[in-house]
Write a protein that holds these residues in place. Sequence first.
Motif, mmCIF file in Angstrom:
data_model
loop_
_atom_site.group_PDB
_atom_site.id
_atom_site.type_symbol
_atom_site.label_atom_id
_atom_site.label_comp_id
_atom_site.label_asym_id
_atom_site.label_seq_id
_atom_site.Cartn_x
_atom_site.Cartn_y
_atom_site.Cartn_z
ATOM 1 N N HIS A 45 -79.524 44.588 6.898
ATOM 2 C CA HIS A 45 -78.719 43.433 6.505
ATOM 3 C C HIS A 45 -78.929 43.147 5.009
ATOM 4 C CE1 HIS A 45 -77.483 39.214 6.381
ATOM 5 N NE2 HIS A 45 -76.860 39.429 7.523
ATOM 6 N N PRO A 46 -77.853 42.873 4.251
ATOM 7 C CA PRO A 46 -77.980 42.699 2.796
ATOM 8 C C PRO A 46 -79.045 41.673 2.400
ATOM 9 C CG PRO A 46 -75.680 42.516 3.501
ATOM 10 C CD PRO A 46 -76.465 42.782 4.715
ATOM 11 N N GLU A 47 -79.232 40.677 3.242
ATOM 12 C CA GLU A 47 -80.228 39.654 2.935
ATOM 13 C C GLU A 47 -81.620 40.262 2.804
ATOM 14 O OE1 GLU A 47 -79.857 36.541 2.226
ATOM 15 O OE2 GLU A 47 -81.956 35.890 2.338
ATOM 16 N N LEU A 48 -81.915 41.272 3.618
ATOM 17 C CA LEU A 48 -83.275 41.822 3.654
ATOM 18 C C LEU A 48 -83.388 43.195 3.024
ATOM 19 C CD1 LEU A 48 -84.698 40.843 7.140
ATOM 20 C CD2 LEU A 48 -85.339 39.981 4.899
ATOM 21 N N HIS A 97 -100.600 43.483 -9.503
ATOM 22 C CA HIS A 97 -99.826 44.525 -10.180
ATOM 23 C C HIS A 97 -98.367 44.501 -9.757
ATOM 24 C CE1 HIS A 97 -103.585 45.846 -11.591
ATOM 25 N NE2 HIS A 97 -103.967 46.536 -10.527
ATOM 26 N N LEU A 98 -98.159 44.084 -8.516
ATOM 27 C CA LEU A 98 -96.808 44.063 -7.970
ATOM 28 C C LEU A 98 -95.880 43.147 -8.770
ATOM 29 C CD1 LEU A 98 -95.111 45.047 -5.562
ATOM 30 C CD2 LEU A 98 -96.026 43.167 -4.217
ATOM 31 N N GLU A 99 -96.459 42.127 -9.410
ATOM 32 C CA GLU A 99 -95.641 41.197 -10.186
ATOM 33 C C GLU A 99 -95.624 41.531 -11.673
ATOM 34 O OE1 GLU A 99 -95.853 36.894 -8.091
ATOM 35 O OE2 GLU A 99 -97.720 37.629 -8.946
ATOM 36 N N ASP A 100 -96.527 42.430 -12.060
ATOM 37 C CA ASP A 100 -96.707 42.723 -13.478
ATOM 38 C C ASP A 100 -95.682 43.777 -13.927
ATOM 39 O OD1 ASP A 100 -97.492 43.523 -15.963
ATOM 40 O OD2 ASP A 100 -99.610 43.767 -15.451
ATOM 41 N N VAL A 117 -86.639 38.792 -6.480
ATOM 42 C CA VAL A 117 -86.479 38.458 -5.061
ATOM 43 C C VAL A 117 -86.799 36.983 -4.821
ATOM 44 C CG1 VAL A 117 -87.561 38.890 -2.809
ATOM 45 C CG2 VAL A 117 -86.875 40.800 -4.256
ATOM 46 N N LYS A 118 -86.216 36.428 -3.756
ATOM 47 C CA LYS A 118 -86.456 35.028 -3.392
ATOM 48 C C LYS A 118 -87.949 34.739 -3.269
ATOM 49 C CE LYS A 118 -82.454 33.890 -0.554
ATOM 50 N NZ LYS A 118 -82.032 33.913 0.847
ATOM 51 N N GLU A 119 -88.314 33.541 -3.702
ATOM 52 C CA GLU A 119 -89.708 33.132 -3.717
ATOM 53 C C GLU A 119 -90.377 33.298 -2.336
ATOM 54 O OE1 GLU A 119 -91.900 32.230 -5.959
ATOM 55 O OE2 GLU A 119 -93.394 31.716 -4.434
#
Lengths: 497, 386
Positions: free
Chosen positions: A64-67, A105-108, A139-141
């Motif tokens: 689904h596009p949302e996910l 690291h995932l956010e960096d 991506v959404k918070e």
Amino acid sequence: MVSAKSALYYATHVNELRAIIQWTTWHNPVHERNEAKECETLKECFRLLNLTSRSFAAVIKELHPELLVPVCLFYLALRGLDTIEDDMTIDIEVKEPLLRQFDVHLEDESWTFDGNGPNEKDRELLVKFDVVAKEFNKVKETYRAIIKDITKRMGNGMADYAKNQDHNANGVKTIKEYELYCHYVAGLVGEGCTRLFVEAKLANPALLNRPELMESMGQFLQQTNIIRDIREDHEDRRYFWPKEVWSKYVTEFGDLFLPENKQKALNCQSEMILMALKRADECLFYMAGVKEQSVFNFVAIPQSMAIATLELCFQNYDMFDRNIKITKGTACSLMMESTQNLQLVCDVFRRYARKIHRKNSPRDPHFLEISIACGKIERFIETIFPTQTAKTLSAGSSATSTAVAGRPPLSEAEAEKRKEDEEAKWDVIYIMVAVFGTLGLISILMIGAAWFFGARFDLAFGALKNGNFLPPKTPQEVSSVASVVSSKYEGAVHSEL
Amino acid sequence: MATFKKDEKVKSLGHVVVTGGSGFLGHHIVSLLSTRGACTKITALDLRTDANPVDGVQYETGDITNYDAMLSLFQTLKPDAVIHTASPHAMNNKNHDLFYNVNVNGTKTLVRASQEAGVKAFVYTSSASVIHDTVSDLVNADETYPLIMGDDQPEYYTTTKAQAELHVLASNRTASHPNFLTAAVRPSGMFGEGDVQLLPPGLSAYYRGQTKFQLGNNENLFDFTEITNVAHAHHLALAALLASHDRDASGLARPLDHEKVDGEAFFITNDSPVYFFDFARMVWAAAGDQTQPSQVWAISKDIGLLIATLMEWIFWIFRLGKPNLTRQQVKYTCMTRYYNIDKAKKRLGYRPVVGLDEGIRRGVKDALYRGVVVGQPMDLKGKKEQ
């Protein structure tokens, strides 16, 4: 290209070939990603997904596009962790902080890592990890929080294992440790996915109140992989089968692979399979909580593959000799059945439970427990899709027409049906009587005619009594039979003469 | 049985009378209650005294169809509760009068005597067959299924069990005896130590060399119940009735409809339906059978029925008695028959305490030890360890 071997295989397994053709020509994705609208970094992420995942990429891309993007990035994050954990060329001093801080690291957006050994197949993912971070930050918070949380917990779990010398040298000891390991590498994924589904309102929020269900989803897949991969893992000196289990059968883990221990290895294998099989009903329960088709496909395909793999492994000694896997044809037909509805997936589970049950041998120390586990799957399916209830007792059974005090009398239709059944029964009986009566009469007439014209049944019975069941072939035999018979039945023969 | 210990502070059940207390199930109930120290006193009532009596249990002989004898016995004993298991053997007997007299009249007599002697709780051992017409499949059947008796019930024995159950449950909280509470336990396929109806005939088939045959496709699930679990369920049902009685006595509200035990029937199984022949094979394996699945010759149900019909005719024509294979046996071995025991789980808190696997091992060892298996090697009789 298609090898000669597989061409031969599919020539003799037409049904599987049919499944492949059907799947490749008829399957329409529930949702298709719109590449035109994707930016360069996202395209790169999907390229990395294709690169690192063979089995999951297809189902993720149909989500689904949302996910779609969150699950893709979730997968890449976990794959990144895995690539660091698996690489034995990375020193533990480097590895531990990498694993523990992977969620950072995932956010960096500037973080990349090129410390993987040159032979690491997924090396490129970490070298270009900055694209993942760039997409992740869009991506959404709420989704980000879930993915970060799971990544952090899994990273810490992996770091604990990597640091644990004893685990590295001797492998998993107890069943509890084994399940904990599976929890870190798969149970957490189940939790993360479930939270994402519920957050996107694509699954029943009640799933979050039953954490054992999502845990079983992960455990079932992971345990199946660990069982199937025993040969490969053994060659890589990684030991996931718990010592608590294998030590019941052999003293050294490697002994499982010795030809003289074949039976012991199979007994050990069935205990491992039993442990996984006990989770199957909870997996079905979980799938009943999924609301959206693409999510259902996403969770159901791997589960169907897993139960088919368990069945393939069960009582199959090849598993200790080489890597085994279900054929592409089987995989395609499983995918067809797993991308429709829960009832078909239940049918898959019941079919494979019965296949396992059929291979189950009373010599196996877990014979009855395996039978119970298969029965439990069947019974659970009955609770979701009952074939019989007090109100809908199968038509034609006399239970529908019971007259207990106080129950309403039979309806007219029922009475009619009953009368018809009764008539049909007597019709059959009359036909049988007529057929057998005619046959009997003809037999009596023929035997009587033969007797009338002088057939000597007494001589025939006498010969049969002496064991001469075949007609004599040569004149000598005829005369010898005749002499034996005549000596026995002299009086009779004389009077004849 | 880790859940109950002698020194734990559990409310006593008081003085409990167990009818049929020397029989298969009765003996297990008496011995379980005694081991658990659940009662202040246990009286076992039977036509004959127990061959191996349980220590500290009072044994009385008496006929449950005799109202005067029962009333005077109960007035002397003043029991708090009655567990009624007494019933004639269903298999070896075709005596309809006996079934009716013991199961229906005997139960009515006991209920009346109990009510008049001030008994608080009455648990009746019914049968899981009361909803079964002996032919149809029962798939995950629960207590909402109707009783099958009279003309629809080919087994007269089952009709009498159902009639007795109806009477017992109708006697719950009657206007004349509002404090007399009743419940019924419906066990399915009981087996275990002391068993004469299930394990010994099954083992005989092994000693006759019949383990290589299978009737049907063996995809039919069947419920069997280890006897200790049935005894345990009786204990739970009785404890629940007495607890309700105490609630009433202390003026508390009655239990809600979805949690009440009084006036209710409960299916009891091992909560693990297994494929019919897997149970048999496990029994045979426990006695030493080495047959592999590949050696088994499966006969389809229809062919089995045909053979059985022919054998029945041949045996009937030549007056040879009962054939080795009857249509009823074929139907039973090819039938799906398992129950949903959620009601017992929710309302009684029932969980099996002995697993099938362990139960079979124990039961087989015991049957061979007692030497009750036709065709068994007699050197196993009286031999403690194989």
